[in-house]
Motif scaffolding. Structure first.
Motif, PDB file in Angstrom:
ATOM      1  N   THR A 117      23.882  -0.738 -14.679  1.00  0.00           N
ATOM      2  CA  THR A 117      22.719  -1.584 -14.988  1.00  0.00           C
ATOM      3  C   THR A 117      23.165  -2.877 -15.680  1.00  0.00           C
ATOM      4  O   THR A 117      24.310  -2.996 -16.130  1.00  0.00           O
ATOM      5  N   ASP A 118      22.238  -3.807 -15.810  1.00  0.00           N
ATOM      6  CA  ASP A 118      22.533  -5.068 -16.520  1.00  0.00           C
ATOM      7  C   ASP A 118      22.943  -4.799 -17.967  1.00  0.00           C
ATOM      8  O   ASP A 118      23.524  -5.662 -18.622  1.00  0.00           O
ATOM      9  N   ASN A 119      22.616  -3.600 -18.465  1.00  0.00           N
ATOM     10  CA  ASN A 119      22.963  -3.240 -19.847  1.00  0.00           C
ATOM     11  C   ASN A 119      24.254  -2.433 -19.926  1.00  0.00           C
ATOM     12  O   ASN A 119      24.602  -1.913 -20.992  1.00  0.00           O
ATOM     13  N   GLY A 120      24.942  -2.259 -18.790  1.00  0.00           N
ATOM     14  CA  GLY A 120      26.216  -1.526 -18.775  1.00  0.00           C
ATOM     15  C   GLY A 120      26.060  -0.012 -18.715  1.00  0.00           C
ATOM     16  O   GLY A 120      27.014   0.720 -18.976  1.00  0.00           O
ATOM     17  N   ASN A 121      24.880   0.456 -18.350  1.00  0.00           N
ATOM     18  CA  ASN A 121      24.631   1.909 -18.321  1.00  0.00           C
ATOM     19  C   ASN A 121      24.522   2.439 -16.891  1.00  0.00           C
ATOM     20  O   ASN A 121      24.633   1.671 -15.929  1.00  0.00           O
ATOM     21  N   TRP A 122      24.283   3.754 -16.780  1.00  0.00           N
ATOM     22  CA  TRP A 122      24.180   4.410 -15.471  1.00  0.00           C
ATOM     23  C   TRP A 122      22.762   4.916 -15.230  1.00  0.00           C
ATOM     24  O   TRP A 122      21.943   5.008 -16.154  1.00  0.00           O
ATOM     25  N   ILE A 123      22.505   5.263 -13.968  1.00  0.00           N
ATOM     26  CA  ILE A 123      21.172   5.734 -13.591  1.00  0.00           C
ATOM     27  C   ILE A 123      21.248   7.158 -13.023  1.00  0.00           C
ATOM     28  O   ILE A 123      22.085   7.449 -12.162  1.00  0.00           O
ATOM     29  N   LEU A 124      20.350   8.004 -13.505  1.00  0.00           N
ATOM     30  CA  LEU A 124      20.106   9.304 -12.870  1.00  0.00           C
ATOM     31  C   LEU A 124      18.763   9.210 -12.163  1.00  0.00           C
ATOM     32  O   LEU A 124      17.782   8.708 -12.744  1.00  0.00           O
ATOM     33  N   ASP A 125      18.690   9.689 -10.912  1.00  0.00           N
ATOM     34  CA  ASP A 125      17.409   9.749 -10.194  1.00  0.00           C
ATOM     35  C   ASP A 125      16.980  11.210 -10.142  1.00  0.00           C
ATOM     36  O   ASP A 125      17.725  12.068  -9.640  1.00  0.00           O
ATOM     37  N   ILE A 126      15.772  11.486 -10.618  1.00  0.00           N
ATOM     38  CA  ILE A 126      15.317  12.872 -10.727  1.00  0.00           C
ATOM     39  C   ILE A 126      14.431  13.208  -9.521  1.00  0.00           C
ATOM     40  O   ILE A 126      13.324  12.678  -9.372  1.00  0.00           O
ATOM     41  N   HIS A 127      14.944  14.104  -8.699  1.00  0.00           N
ATOM     42  CA  HIS A 127      14.238  14.508  -7.466  1.00  0.00           C
ATOM     43  C   HIS A 127      13.434  15.790  -7.714  1.00  0.00           C
ATOM     44  O   HIS A 127      13.850  16.656  -8.482  1.00  0.00           O
ATOM     45  N   GLY A 128      12.307  15.886  -7.021  1.00  0.00           N
ATOM     46  CA  GLY A 128      11.564  17.157  -7.013  1.00  0.00           C
ATOM     47  C   GLY A 128      10.550  17.295  -8.132  1.00  0.00           C
ATOM     48  O   GLY A 128      10.154  18.408  -8.459  1.00  0.00           O
ATOM     49  N   LEU A 129      10.099  16.176  -8.688  1.00  0.00           N
ATOM     50  CA  LEU A 129       9.069  16.248  -9.729  1.00  0.00           C
ATOM     51  C   LEU A 129       7.678  16.049  -9.109  1.00  0.00           C
ATOM     52  O   LEU A 129       7.522  15.274  -8.165  1.00  0.00           O
TER      53      LEU A 129
ATOM     54  N   PRO B 169       0.798  -1.235   0.000  1.00  0.00           N
ATOM     55  CA  PRO B 169       0.000   0.000   0.000  1.00  0.00           C
ATOM     56  C   PRO B 169       0.829   1.283   0.000  1.00  0.00           C
ATOM     57  O   PRO B 169       0.352   2.322  -0.458  1.00  0.00           O
ATOM     58  N   SER B 170       2.065   1.245   0.470  1.00  0.00           N
ATOM     59  CA  SER B 170       2.890   2.469   0.521  1.00  0.00           C
ATOM     60  C   SER B 170       3.220   3.010  -0.868  1.00  0.00           C
ATOM     61  O   SER B 170       3.640   4.158  -1.013  1.00  0.00           O
ATOM     62  N   LYS B 171       3.024   2.189  -1.903  1.00  0.00           N
ATOM     63  CA  LYS B 171       3.381   2.608  -3.262  1.00  0.00           C
ATOM     64  C   LYS B 171       2.280   3.426  -3.932  1.00  0.00           C
ATOM     65  O   LYS B 171       2.490   4.001  -5.004  1.00  0.00           O
ATOM     66  N   GLN B 172       1.089   3.457  -3.340  1.00  0.00           N
ATOM     67  CA  GLN B 172      -0.023   4.173  -3.960  1.00  0.00           C
ATOM     68  C   GLN B 172       0.081   5.669  -3.687  1.00  0.00           C
ATOM     69  O   GLN B 172       0.213   6.087  -2.526  1.00  0.00           O
ATOM     70  N   VAL B 173       0.007   6.462  -4.761  1.00  0.00           N
ATOM     71  CA  VAL B 173       0.078   7.919  -4.621  1.00  0.00           C
ATOM     72  C   VAL B 173      -0.976   8.559  -5.524  1.00  0.00           C
ATOM     73  O   VAL B 173      -1.415   7.948  -6.500  1.00  0.00           O
ATOM     74  N   ALA B 174      -1.356   9.808  -5.185  1.00  0.00           N
ATOM     75  CA  ALA B 174      -2.280  10.546  -6.063  1.00  0.00           C
ATOM     76  C   ALA B 174      -1.519  11.092  -7.269  1.00  0.00           C
ATOM     77  O   ALA B 174      -2.018  11.077  -8.390  1.00  0.00           O
ATOM     78  N   VAL B 175      -0.311  11.602  -7.016  1.00  0.00           N
ATOM     79  CA  VAL B 175       0.524  12.190  -8.083  1.00  0.00           C
ATOM     80  C   VAL B 175       1.913  11.568  -7.996  1.00  0.00           C
ATOM     81  O   VAL B 175       2.528  11.548  -6.921  1.00  0.00           O
ATOM     82  N   LEU B 176       2.399  11.075  -9.136  1.00  0.00           N
ATOM     83  CA  LEU B 176       3.734  10.457  -9.167  1.00  0.00           C
ATOM     84  C   LEU B 176       4.831  11.505  -8.980  1.00  0.00           C
ATOM     85  O   LEU B 176       4.683  12.649  -9.411  1.00  0.00           O
ATOM     86  N   GLY B 177       5.940  11.118  -8.363  1.00  0.00           N
ATOM     87  CA  GLY B 177       7.108  11.995  -8.347  1.00  0.00           C
ATOM     88  C   GLY B 177       7.795  12.150  -7.004  1.00  0.00           C
ATOM     89  O   GLY B 177       8.914  12.653  -6.956  1.00  0.00           O
ATOM     90  N   LYS B 178       7.135  11.746  -5.934  1.00  0.00           N
ATOM     91  CA  LYS B 178       7.826  11.835  -4.646  1.00  0.00           C
ATOM     92  C   LYS B 178       9.024  10.880  -4.651  1.00  0.00           C
ATOM     93  O   LYS B 178      10.101  11.208  -4.169  1.00  0.00           O
ATOM     94  N   PHE B 179       8.820   9.694  -5.212  1.00  0.00           N
ATOM     95  CA  PHE B 179       9.941   8.772  -5.420  1.00  0.00           C
ATOM     96  C   PHE B 179      10.754   9.316  -6.594  1.00  0.00           C
ATOM     97  O   PHE B 179      10.200   9.576  -7.667  1.00  0.00           O
TER      98      PHE B 179
END
Ligand code: 5RP
Length: 215
Positions: free
Chosen positions: A161-173, A117-127
């Motif tokens: 990643t499994d594909n040899g790439n990197w991850i950016l996490d976008i905060h504040g959306l 249940p913690s995954k349910q949100v009204a608007v996406l972006g806090k994660f």
């Protein structure tokens, strides 16, 4: 929370039909699904996996893992999410498996998303929204995202990643128009995939309440 993840995962077994090749996502909720799938492994043809992590767990249970190129169209894909809105749009990629997850979701007729249940949100972006990028484009993509959204990209340093790439996490959306943002971010050169599942949302979401909530 682990009970909630398990309830959702076990409910998803209802969607598995005899002879199916099942698309399998990644994460702690999916780990419960794989364990439950092991109990009916004689009824299925096998699985198509979205990560090395899930492949290892599937094989550990003696479930055959097939390549998507040989499998073709799948009837069912089961995966978790980091956030889920009322329209079944998702943020995914907390486990850095978003690209393969997106590919398998696209290849599947039905996408069943399993969440606590913690995954349910009204608007996406806090994660923070994960974006997989080609390593040489990390800074370029980050600057483009700041210019386009004003949000703050943070490099998930040390993660490949499994594909040899990197991850950016976008905060504040605050993602009020997921489809528009997904399309816009996908246009930036160097972006491999965006962890927004709006163009291809889940078809069914199972929340691990007791009894499970399905919408
Ligand atoms: C991995 C994912 C996962 O589905 C998401 O991070 C949820 O994980 P968990 O079930 O462990 O909470 O998108 O890339």
């Amino acid at each position: 929370m682990s009970d909630a993840k398990r309830y959702a995962a076990e409910k998803a077994i209802d969607y598995v039909e005899d002879g199916m090749l099942v698309g399998v996502g990644t994460g702690s909720t999916v780990a419960y699904f794989i364990d439950a799938l092991a109990g009916i492994k004689h009824r299925i043809q096998g699985a198509v996996s979205s990560s090395e992590q899930s492949t290892a767990r599937l094989r550990g249970h003696g479930i055959e893992v097939l390549d998507l190129n040989h499998a073709g169209q799948l009837a069912l894909y089961v995966d978790g999410a980091d956030e889920c809105d009322p329209r079944r749009c998702l943020i995914k990629g907390g486990g850095a498996a978003l690209t393969r997850e997106k590919i398998i979701a696209e290849a599947s007729e039905k996408f069943v998303c399993i969440v606590d249940p913690s995954k349910q949100v009204a608007v996406l972006g806090k994660f923070p929204l994960p974006i997989e990028v080609i390593p040489m484009a990390r800074s370029l993509v980050a600057r483009a995202i700041v210019a386009a959204t004003g949000a703050q990209p943070v490099w998930r340093e040390g993660v490949v990643t499994d594909n040899g790439n990197w991850i950016l996490d976008i905060h504040g959306l605050a993602i009020t128009e997921p489809l528009v943002l997904e399309r816009e971010l996908n246009q930036i050169p160097g972006v491999v995939s965006v962890g927004l599942f709006a163009r291809r949302p889940a078809d069914v979401v199972i929340v691990g309440t007791e009894p499970p909530t399905v919408f």
